[in-house]
Design an enzyme around this catalytic site. Sequence first.
Site, short mmCIF file in Angstrom:
data_model
loop_
_atom_site.label_atom_id
_atom_site.label_comp_id
_atom_site.label_asym_id
_atom_site.label_seq_id
_atom_site.Cartn_x
_atom_site.Cartn_y
_atom_site.Cartn_z
N CYS A 8 0.83 -1.22 0.00
CA CYS A 8 0.00 0.00 0.00
C CYS A 8 0.86 1.26 0.00
CB CYS A 8 -0.89 -0.01 1.23
SG CYS A 8 -2.30 1.12 1.05
N ASP A 129 -6.71 -2.64 11.05
CA ASP A 129 -5.51 -1.80 11.14
C ASP A 129 -5.41 -1.30 12.59
OD1 ASP A 129 -3.34 -0.20 10.45
OD2 ASP A 129 -4.42 0.97 8.95
O1 LIG Z 1 -0.69 4.86 4.44
C1 LIG Z 1 -1.22 5.94 4.71
O2 LIG Z 1 -0.57 6.99 4.72
C2 LIG Z 1 -2.68 6.00 5.04
C3 LIG Z 1 -3.21 7.21 5.47
C4 LIG Z 1 -4.56 7.31 5.75
C5 LIG Z 1 -5.38 6.21 5.61
C6 LIG Z 1 -4.87 4.99 5.18
C7 LIG Z 1 -3.52 4.87 4.92
N1 LIG Z 1 -2.98 3.66 4.54
C8 LIG Z 1 -3.80 2.54 4.30
C9 LIG Z 1 -3.19 1.21 4.36
O3 LIG Z 1 -3.78 0.26 3.86
C10 LIG Z 1 -1.93 0.95 5.12
O4 LIG Z 1 -1.23 -0.07 4.49
C11 LIG Z 1 -2.27 0.56 6.55
O5 LIG Z 1 -2.77 1.67 7.21
C12 LIG Z 1 -1.04 0.03 7.34
O6 LIG Z 1 0.03 0.90 7.26
P1 LIG Z 1 1.36 0.65 8.12
O7 LIG Z 1 0.96 0.69 9.56
O8 LIG Z 1 2.25 1.75 7.75
O9 LIG Z 1 1.92 -0.68 7.75
#
Ligand SMILES: O=C(O)c1ccccc1NCC(=O)[C@H](O)[C@H](O)COP(=O)(O)O
Length: 208
Positions: A8, A129
């Site tokens: 992502c 999440d």
């Molecule tokens: O990634 C972002 O910046 C984000 C911001 C706002 C809403 C969603 C967002 N990401 C969505 C995803 O699917 C991410 O992969 C998920 O939140 C996990 O992220 P991480 O904790 O950094 O692995």
Amino acid sequence: MAIKVKVCGMKYPDNITAVASLGIDYMGFIFYDQSKRYVGQSSSSYIKELDSLSKVGVFVNASLSEILDKITEFQLNAIQLHGNESAEFCLELKEKSAVSIVKAFGVDKNFDWIQLNPYAKIVDYFLFDTKSSSYGGTGVQFDWSLLDQYKLTTPYFLSGGLDPENIKTALERNDPRLYALDLNSKFEVEPGLKDIELLSHSINTIKK
Ligand SMILES: O=C(O)c1ccccc1NCC(=O)[C@H](O)[C@H](O)COP(=O)(O)O
């Protein structure tokens, strides 16, 4: 069934090509302008041509018309809703588009699992999440023992601070409803730019 992989927060054409070549199943693009990974318009012609994987548009409390426009413009296959979107909103999106719907929820120890019930027959997947005021992309893992309270059958993406080490623990949970692992900030050189070698190694771990 093999666990699927979603990467992502992709932004840059060369990096998108390199990640797509790793054989992942889903690639996520953030359409939330407060995110450091906001994709903007610049890569739309490039992204819409990608056809080796499912393209997921990630939105936070966007309007239906904005989402429908982006589905067309970027040729999206799935929509991930990361805000307070209602089950009725998900249903309307489902009726007006042909995309898969992933409803994301931020989980913490106070999470009310009952709130999932109205969505269960409407969405294709849940995504669990870490709860955060920034909605996602925190790089922080939540307490996965809380998933023991998930009683529905709808398959889910597991998300939030997944890294090369904890993905092994995620796989060992052996939950048949775990559909996909969602990799993001722990695999980045900088926000929106993924480390190909690190990803490649972890994708092999998940796929074998
Ligand atoms: O990634 C972002 O910046 C984000 C911001 C706002 C809403 C969603 C967002 N990401 C969505 C995803 O699917 C991410 O992969 C998920 O939140 C996990 O992220 P991480 O904790 O950094 O692995």
